[in-house]
Design a protein around this motif. Sequence first.
Motif, mmCIF file in Angstrom:
data_model
loop_
_atom_site.group_PDB
_atom_site.id
_atom_site.type_symbol
_atom_site.label_atom_id
_atom_site.label_comp_id
_atom_site.label_asym_id
_atom_site.label_seq_id
_atom_site.Cartn_x
_atom_site.Cartn_y
_atom_site.Cartn_z
ATOM 1 N N PHE A 54 -34.301 -9.808 -7.310
ATOM 2 C CA PHE A 54 -34.952 -10.333 -6.111
ATOM 3 C C PHE A 54 -34.863 -9.338 -4.964
ATOM 4 C CE2 PHE A 54 -34.282 -12.395 -2.004
ATOM 5 C CZ PHE A 54 -35.501 -13.033 -1.833
ATOM 6 N N LEU A 55 -33.683 -8.758 -4.754
ATOM 7 C CA LEU A 55 -33.513 -7.796 -3.658
ATOM 8 C C LEU A 55 -34.368 -6.549 -3.873
ATOM 9 C CD1 LEU A 55 -29.659 -8.091 -3.145
ATOM 10 C CD2 LEU A 55 -31.459 -8.975 -1.650
ATOM 11 N N ILE A 56 -34.424 -6.075 -5.105
ATOM 12 C CA ILE A 56 -35.246 -4.897 -5.403
ATOM 13 C C ILE A 56 -36.717 -5.209 -5.200
ATOM 14 C CG2 ILE A 56 -35.999 -3.361 -7.270
ATOM 15 C CD1 ILE A 56 -33.129 -3.517 -8.364
ATOM 16 N N ALA A 57 -37.153 -6.366 -5.682
ATOM 17 C CA ALA A 57 -38.563 -6.744 -5.537
ATOM 18 C C ALA A 57 -38.927 -6.979 -4.076
ATOM 19 C CB ALA A 57 -38.854 -7.998 -6.359
ATOM 20 N N ARG A 58 -37.986 -7.475 -3.282
ATOM 21 C CA ARG A 58 -38.272 -7.687 -1.862
ATOM 22 C C ARG A 58 -38.440 -6.364 -1.125
ATOM 23 N NH1 ARG A 58 -34.062 -10.649 1.756
ATOM 24 N NH2 ARG A 58 -33.291 -8.535 1.773
ATOM 25 N N VAL A 59 -37.651 -5.355 -1.516
ATOM 26 C CA VAL A 59 -37.808 -4.035 -0.890
ATOM 27 C C VAL A 59 -39.168 -3.447 -1.263
ATOM 28 C CG1 VAL A 59 -36.941 -1.667 -0.917
ATOM 29 C CG2 VAL A 59 -35.353 -3.570 -0.718
ATOM 30 N N ILE A 60 -39.569 -3.628 -2.520
ATOM 31 C CA ILE A 60 -40.830 -3.049 -2.978
ATOM 32 C C ILE A 60 -42.033 -3.779 -2.393
ATOM 33 C CG2 ILE A 60 -42.279 -2.674 -5.018
ATOM 34 C CD1 ILE A 60 -39.697 -2.143 -6.569
ATOM 35 N N SER A 61 -42.027 -5.111 -2.464
ATOM 36 C CA SER A 61 -43.230 -5.867 -2.106
ATOM 37 C C SER A 61 -43.245 -6.399 -0.678
ATOM 38 C CB SER A 61 -43.401 -7.051 -3.070
ATOM 39 O OG SER A 61 -42.389 -8.001 -2.841
ATOM 40 N N VAL B 194 -27.771 -2.515 -9.252
ATOM 41 C CA VAL B 194 -27.199 -2.321 -7.920
ATOM 42 C C VAL B 194 -27.407 -0.885 -7.454
ATOM 43 C CG1 VAL B 194 -25.023 -2.228 -6.643
ATOM 44 C CG2 VAL B 194 -25.556 -4.210 -8.034
ATOM 45 N N CYS B 195 -27.250 0.079 -8.359
ATOM 46 C CA CYS B 195 -27.480 1.490 -7.998
ATOM 47 C C CYS B 195 -28.945 1.734 -7.627
ATOM 48 C CB CYS B 195 -27.070 2.409 -9.144
ATOM 49 S SG CYS B 195 -25.304 2.568 -9.324
ATOM 50 N N ILE B 196 -29.856 1.113 -8.344
ATOM 51 C CA ILE B 196 -31.273 1.248 -8.009
ATOM 52 C C ILE B 196 -31.542 0.675 -6.625
ATOM 53 C CG2 ILE B 196 -33.595 0.420 -8.597
ATOM 54 C CD1 ILE B 196 -32.750 0.665 -11.552
ATOM 55 N N TYR B 197 -30.971 -0.480 -6.355
ATOM 56 C CA TYR B 197 -31.168 -1.086 -5.032
ATOM 57 C C TYR B 197 -30.565 -0.215 -3.936
ATOM 58 C CZ TYR B 197 -30.838 -4.344 -1.164
ATOM 59 O OH TYR B 197 -30.934 -4.930 0.062
ATOM 60 N N MET B 198 -29.373 0.293 -4.146
ATOM 61 C CA MET B 198 -28.744 1.150 -3.135
ATOM 62 C C MET B 198 -29.528 2.448 -2.941
ATOM 63 S SD MET B 198 -26.257 -0.422 -1.887
ATOM 64 C CE MET B 198 -25.381 -1.901 -2.261
ATOM 65 N N PHE B 199 -30.087 2.970 -4.015
ATOM 66 C CA PHE B 199 -30.905 4.172 -3.890
ATOM 67 C C PHE B 199 -32.165 3.887 -3.083
ATOM 68 C CE2 PHE B 199 -34.159 7.112 -5.515
ATOM 69 C CZ PHE B 199 -33.558 8.310 -5.150
ATOM 70 N N MET B 200 -32.747 2.717 -3.275
ATOM 71 C CA MET B 200 -33.947 2.361 -2.517
ATOM 72 C C MET B 200 -33.634 2.142 -1.037
ATOM 73 S SD MET B 200 -35.676 -0.205 -5.259
ATOM 74 C CE MET B 200 -37.097 -0.585 -4.270
ATOM 75 N N MET B 201 -32.404 1.754 -0.738
ATOM 76 C CA MET B 201 -32.018 1.465 0.640
ATOM 77 C C MET B 201 -31.258 2.622 1.294
ATOM 78 S SD MET B 201 -33.186 -1.565 1.157
ATOM 79 C CE MET B 201 -32.325 -2.140 2.591
ATOM 80 N N CYS B 202 -31.270 3.797 0.690
ATOM 81 C CA CYS B 202 -30.425 4.892 1.183
ATOM 82 C C CYS B 202 -30.874 5.444 2.534
ATOM 83 C CB CYS B 202 -30.328 6.007 0.150
ATOM 84 S SG CYS B 202 -31.842 6.940 -0.082
ATOM 85 N N GLU B 203 -32.051 5.064 3.002
ATOM 86 C CA GLU B 203 -32.483 5.522 4.323
ATOM 87 C C GLU B 203 -31.688 4.853 5.440
ATOM 88 O OE1 GLU B 203 -36.589 4.596 4.295
ATOM 89 O OE2 GLU B 203 -37.107 6.259 2.989
ATOM 90 N N LYS B 204 -31.159 3.678 5.180
ATOM 91 C CA LYS B 204 -30.333 2.987 6.163
ATOM 92 C C LYS B 204 -28.916 3.529 6.072
ATOM 93 C CE LYS B 204 -33.173 -1.076 6.126
ATOM 94 N NZ LYS B 204 -33.270 -2.511 5.901
ATOM 95 N N PRO B 205 -28.263 3.769 7.205
ATOM 96 C CA PRO B 205 -26.964 4.452 7.183
ATOM 97 C C PRO B 205 -25.861 3.689 6.447
ATOM 98 C CG PRO B 205 -27.647 3.941 9.443
ATOM 99 C CD PRO B 205 -28.732 3.501 8.545
ATOM 100 N N ASN B 206 -25.851 2.365 6.502
ATOM 101 C CA ASN B 206 -24.778 1.621 5.823
ATOM 102 C C ASN B 206 -24.861 1.752 4.315
ATOM 103 O OD1 ASN B 206 -23.850 0.782 8.282
ATOM 104 N ND2 ASN B 206 -24.900 -1.182 8.228
ATOM 105 N N TYR B 207 -26.074 1.801 3.774
ATOM 106 C CA TYR B 207 -26.256 1.881 2.314
ATOM 107 C C TYR B 207 -26.044 3.287 1.773
ATOM 108 C CZ TYR B 207 -28.183 -2.802 2.535
ATOM 109 O OH TYR B 207 -28.346 -4.130 2.727
#
Length: 162
Positions: A102-109, A146-159
Amino acid sequence: MERRSASVLLGIVIITLVLRLTVAFSIDGLTYPSYFHVRQVENIAQQGYPEWHDPYSYGGREIRFLPLYHYLVALPAFFLDVESAAKIVTNLLYSLIPVIVFLIARVISQDEESSLVAGIVSAILPILFTPNAVGPESLFFVLVLVCIYMFMMCEKPNYLYY
């Protein structure tokens, strides 16, 4: 995340967990490769470390594996029998996959409804529905997602640090 999406997602996880545990405990025994992992968890629960040397093979042999999953299963094995603890931990890890999808799909869509559909679809994937199979693959799938999600969110400093 909207409150409705969170409650639907929690419902998906609970329903998936209940169904998986019901099927897992209605089937006697485990799959053949699962007994290696059960034996390692028993050694960790009794001695505190896994068995690195296999005395049962011809002439003995050294076993190489990553024991993180076995230590994770050994924690509830102090309170339950090893086979039940392994079934519970494995099915719990598989039940967490819809949340990560769900989190990955929310980032994508950027859409809550389509992300919920992706979470529901990932909950009923038939390839992941072997409830009596115990092994580190469940932890592997969760950690990869989880690694895929963190990689997708790596632009944010906390991730970035994760």
